[in-house]
Design a protein around this motif. Structure first.
Motif, PDB file in Angstrom:
ATOM      1  N   ASP A 160     -23.808  20.473  26.538  1.00  0.00           N
ATOM      2  CA  ASP A 160     -23.863  21.175  27.821  1.00  0.00           C
ATOM      3  C   ASP A 160     -24.075  20.207  28.987  1.00  0.00           C
ATOM      4  OD1 ASP A 160     -23.654  23.416  29.369  1.00  0.00           O
ATOM      5  OD2 ASP A 160     -25.698  24.131  29.021  1.00  0.00           O
ATOM      6  N   GLY A 161     -23.381  19.077  28.924  1.00  0.00           N
ATOM      7  CA  GLY A 161     -23.393  18.157  30.047  1.00  0.00           C
ATOM      8  C   GLY A 161     -24.454  17.076  30.014  1.00  0.00           C
ATOM      9  N   VAL A 162     -25.313  17.077  28.998  1.00  0.00           N
ATOM     10  CA  VAL A 162     -26.384  16.078  28.899  1.00  0.00           C
ATOM     11  C   VAL A 162     -26.291  15.383  27.543  1.00  0.00           C
ATOM     12  CG1 VAL A 162     -28.882  15.705  28.897  1.00  0.00           C
ATOM     13  CG2 VAL A 162     -27.888  17.455  30.384  1.00  0.00           C
ATOM     14  N   PRO A 163     -26.334  14.045  27.497  1.00  0.00           N
ATOM     15  CA  PRO A 163     -26.318  13.354  26.203  1.00  0.00           C
ATOM     16  C   PRO A 163     -27.553  13.719  25.369  1.00  0.00           C
ATOM     17  CG  PRO A 163     -25.796  11.833  27.986  1.00  0.00           C
ATOM     18  CD  PRO A 163     -26.298  13.087  28.634  1.00  0.00           C
ATOM     19  N   VAL A 164     -27.314  14.187  24.154  1.00  0.00           N
ATOM     20  CA  VAL A 164     -28.391  14.600  23.243  1.00  0.00           C
ATOM     21  C   VAL A 164     -28.122  13.966  21.889  1.00  0.00           C
ATOM     22  CG1 VAL A 164     -29.505  16.550  22.070  1.00  0.00           C
ATOM     23  CG2 VAL A 164     -28.745  16.799  24.450  1.00  0.00           C
ATOM     24  N   SER A 165     -29.104  13.284  21.338  1.00  0.00           N
ATOM     25  CA  SER A 165     -28.915  12.589  20.064  1.00  0.00           C
ATOM     26  C   SER A 165     -28.405  13.538  18.987  1.00  0.00           C
ATOM     27  CB  SER A 165     -30.235  11.964  19.611  1.00  0.00           C
ATOM     28  OG  SER A 165     -30.615  10.904  20.463  1.00  0.00           O
ATOM     29  N   ASP A 166     -27.402  13.071  18.238  1.00  0.00           N
ATOM     30  CA  ASP A 166     -26.889  13.834  17.111  1.00  0.00           C
ATOM     31  C   ASP A 166     -27.528  13.299  15.832  1.00  0.00           C
ATOM     32  OD1 ASP A 166     -25.649  11.406  16.710  1.00  0.00           O
ATOM     33  OD2 ASP A 166     -23.601  12.177  16.812  1.00  0.00           O
ATOM     34  N   ALA A 167     -27.024  13.726  14.671  1.00  0.00           N
ATOM     35  CA  ALA A 167     -27.666  13.410  13.394  1.00  0.00           C
ATOM     36  C   ALA A 167     -27.851  11.908  13.185  1.00  0.00           C
ATOM     37  CB  ALA A 167     -26.843  14.005  12.253  1.00  0.00           C
ATOM     38  N   THR A 168     -26.789  11.129  13.392  1.00  0.00           N
ATOM     39  CA  THR A 168     -26.893   9.690  13.175  1.00  0.00           C
ATOM     40  C   THR A 168     -27.806   9.043  14.198  1.00  0.00           C
ATOM     41  OG1 THR A 168     -24.632   9.683  12.308  1.00  0.00           O
ATOM     42  CG2 THR A 168     -25.593   7.563  12.886  1.00  0.00           C
ATOM     43  N   ARG A 169     -27.652   9.431  15.438  1.00  0.00           N
ATOM     44  CA  ARG A 169     -28.465   8.838  16.494  1.00  0.00           C
ATOM     45  C   ARG A 169     -29.952   9.174  16.312  1.00  0.00           C
ATOM     46  NH1 ARG A 169     -29.343   5.141  20.837  1.00  0.00           N
ATOM     47  NH2 ARG A 169     -31.538   5.647  21.024  1.00  0.00           N
ATOM     48  N   LEU A 170     -30.264  10.320  15.709  1.00  0.00           N
ATOM     49  CA  LEU A 170     -31.665  10.683  15.477  1.00  0.00           C
ATOM     50  C   LEU A 170     -32.359   9.673  14.569  1.00  0.00           C
ATOM     51  CD1 LEU A 170     -31.363  14.554  15.192  1.00  0.00           C
ATOM     52  CD2 LEU A 170     -32.750  13.313  16.867  1.00  0.00           C
ATOM     53  N   LEU A 171     -31.626   9.141  13.607  1.00  0.00           N
ATOM     54  CA  LEU A 171     -32.201   8.095  12.758  1.00  0.00           C
ATOM     55  C   LEU A 171     -32.524   6.865  13.603  1.00  0.00           C
ATOM     56  CD1 LEU A 171     -32.935   6.798  10.037  1.00  0.00           C
ATOM     57  CD2 LEU A 171     -30.499   6.230   9.748  1.00  0.00           C
ATOM     58  N   VAL A 172     -31.639   6.519  14.520  1.00  0.00           N
ATOM     59  CA  VAL A 172     -31.887   5.394  15.426  1.00  0.00           C
ATOM     60  C   VAL A 172     -33.123   5.667  16.280  1.00  0.00           C
ATOM     61  CG1 VAL A 172     -30.932   3.981  17.292  1.00  0.00           C
ATOM     62  CG2 VAL A 172     -29.436   4.830  15.475  1.00  0.00           C
ATOM     63  N   ASP A 173     -33.243   6.893  16.797  1.00  0.00           N
ATOM     64  CA  ASP A 173     -34.396   7.260  17.617  1.00  0.00           C
ATOM     65  C   ASP A 173     -35.704   7.005  16.871  1.00  0.00           C
ATOM     66  OD1 ASP A 173     -32.545   8.161  19.458  1.00  0.00           O
ATOM     67  OD2 ASP A 173     -32.978  10.297  19.159  1.00  0.00           O
ATOM     68  N   LEU A 174     -35.754   7.439  15.624  1.00  0.00           N
ATOM     69  CA  LEU A 174     -36.990   7.294  14.860  1.00  0.00           C
ATOM     70  C   LEU A 174     -37.285   5.847  14.528  1.00  0.00           C
ATOM     71  CD1 LEU A 174     -36.725  10.353  14.751  1.00  0.00           C
ATOM     72  CD2 LEU A 174     -37.566  10.271  12.412  1.00  0.00           C
ATOM     73  N   ALA A 175     -36.228   5.059  14.335  1.00  0.00           N
ATOM     74  CA  ALA A 175     -36.431   3.636  14.081  1.00  0.00           C
ATOM     75  C   ALA A 175     -36.960   2.921  15.328  1.00  0.00           C
ATOM     76  CB  ALA A 175     -35.128   2.993  13.626  1.00  0.00           C
ATOM     77  N   LEU A 176     -36.505   3.341  16.493  1.00  0.00           N
ATOM     78  CA  LEU A 176     -36.938   2.725  17.740  1.00  0.00           C
ATOM     79  C   LEU A 176     -38.299   3.226  18.199  1.00  0.00           C
ATOM     80  CD1 LEU A 176     -33.591   2.806  19.770  1.00  0.00           C
ATOM     81  CD2 LEU A 176     -34.708   0.786  18.811  1.00  0.00           C
ATOM     82  N   TRP A 177     -38.519   4.535  18.055  1.00  0.00           N
ATOM     83  CA  TRP A 177     -39.734   5.149  18.600  1.00  0.00           C
ATOM     84  C   TRP A 177     -40.363   6.087  17.572  1.00  0.00           C
ATOM     85  CZ3 TRP A 177     -35.059   6.176  21.614  1.00  0.00           C
ATOM     86  CH2 TRP A 177     -34.766   5.129  22.508  1.00  0.00           C
TER      87      TRP A 177
END
Length: 273
Positions: A160-177
């Protein structure tokens, strides 16, 4: 419409002075409007008294509500009544409209909820933004803001117009933060569900963008939550590189260690049932 069918609290007056504005926004299905939008429709300068009066009337008659981004408002369309939508992305969308070049994305628990992996919405959504950009007070009032490098803002498709982490990116999120990801001790953490949809190749592609330490944490997390194929793909891309890193504060008890990756687990990832 028969007024007896509409709850009294839902009824709103529509003075002639603002009727054209409301009709315009209804016609085009706008959800966020600005002082500049009001001025354009009225054909006057944004600083004029006419615009100030129109905005005041729109707010008092509950056709718009102020957002944290200065001069931005959520339009409360007739179909929804005089209430905010509850859309957690509306503030981020308003900031993006004002600052189209600002890199941002919804990450972690909030993204997991919006993507359907987490069962509950967080009390406050987390948004990662480019730390090189001027700080956004509007975002900081509405969200938990993580300031990071622009290189780490990738792989989040728009929702809906805003970048939101998807399944793969969520793994990256948890690794970073990892500290912003809920209770990683829970074997039923939403990451386990996200990893079923994650793409091993995309996960491997993240390695060179986030560095060895975060990549090692990615592989460890994937392995602990049962995604051995993704863990293997990340390790392969690391090419034998080994980190010296930990998940959790160094002062905490050591629950596990992956000597091959160089990861100390001081949380007890996926060990609680």
């Amino acid at each position: 419409m028969d007024s007896e069918l509409v709850p009294q609290s839902d009824q709103r007056a529509l003075p002639q002075s603002i009727a054209g504005l409301v009709a315009e926004w209804e016609m085009f299905g706008l959800r966020i409007v600005t002082v500049a939008d009001v001025a354009q429709i009225l054909g006057v300068a944004a600083s004029s008294r006419q615009v100030e009066r129109a905005v005041r009337n729109l707010v008092s008659h509950r056709w718009i509500r102020p957002l944290t981004a200065r001069g931005s408002y959520e339009f409360l369309a007739a179909s929804g009544g005089p209430y905010g939508s509850g859309d957690p992305l509306v503030e981020a969308r308003a900031v993006s409209l004002r600052r189209p070049g600002l890199l941002l994305q919804v990450v972690g628990d909030g993204a997991a909820f919006l993507r359907g992996y987490a069962d509950r919405a967080p009390a406050t959504y987390g948004i990662a933004v480019d730390k090189a950009a001027t700080r956004s007070r509007a975002l900081e009032r509405a969200y938990v803001v993580i300031r990071t490098t622009h290189k780490r803002l990738f792989g989040a498709p728009e929702l809906d117009g805003v970048p939101v982490s998807d399944a793969t990116r969520l793994l990256v999120d948890l690794a970073l933060w990892p500290e912003a990801a809920g209770d990683l001790r829970d074997a039923d953490h939403w990451l386990a569900r996200a990893l079923r949809d994650a793409d091993p190749r995309s996960a491997a592609d993240a390695v060179d963008l986030i560095g060895t330490a975060a990549a090692a944490r990615m592989a460890y997390l994937a392995d602990r939550f049962g995604a051995s194929d993704i863990a293997a793909s990340v390790r392969d891309r690391m090419g034998g590189r080994r980190a010296r890193t930990s998940i959790g504060p160094a002062s905490e008890k050591l629950h596990g260690r992956d000597a091959r990756l160089g990861v100390d687990d001081r949380v007890g990832v996926a060990r609680a049932r």
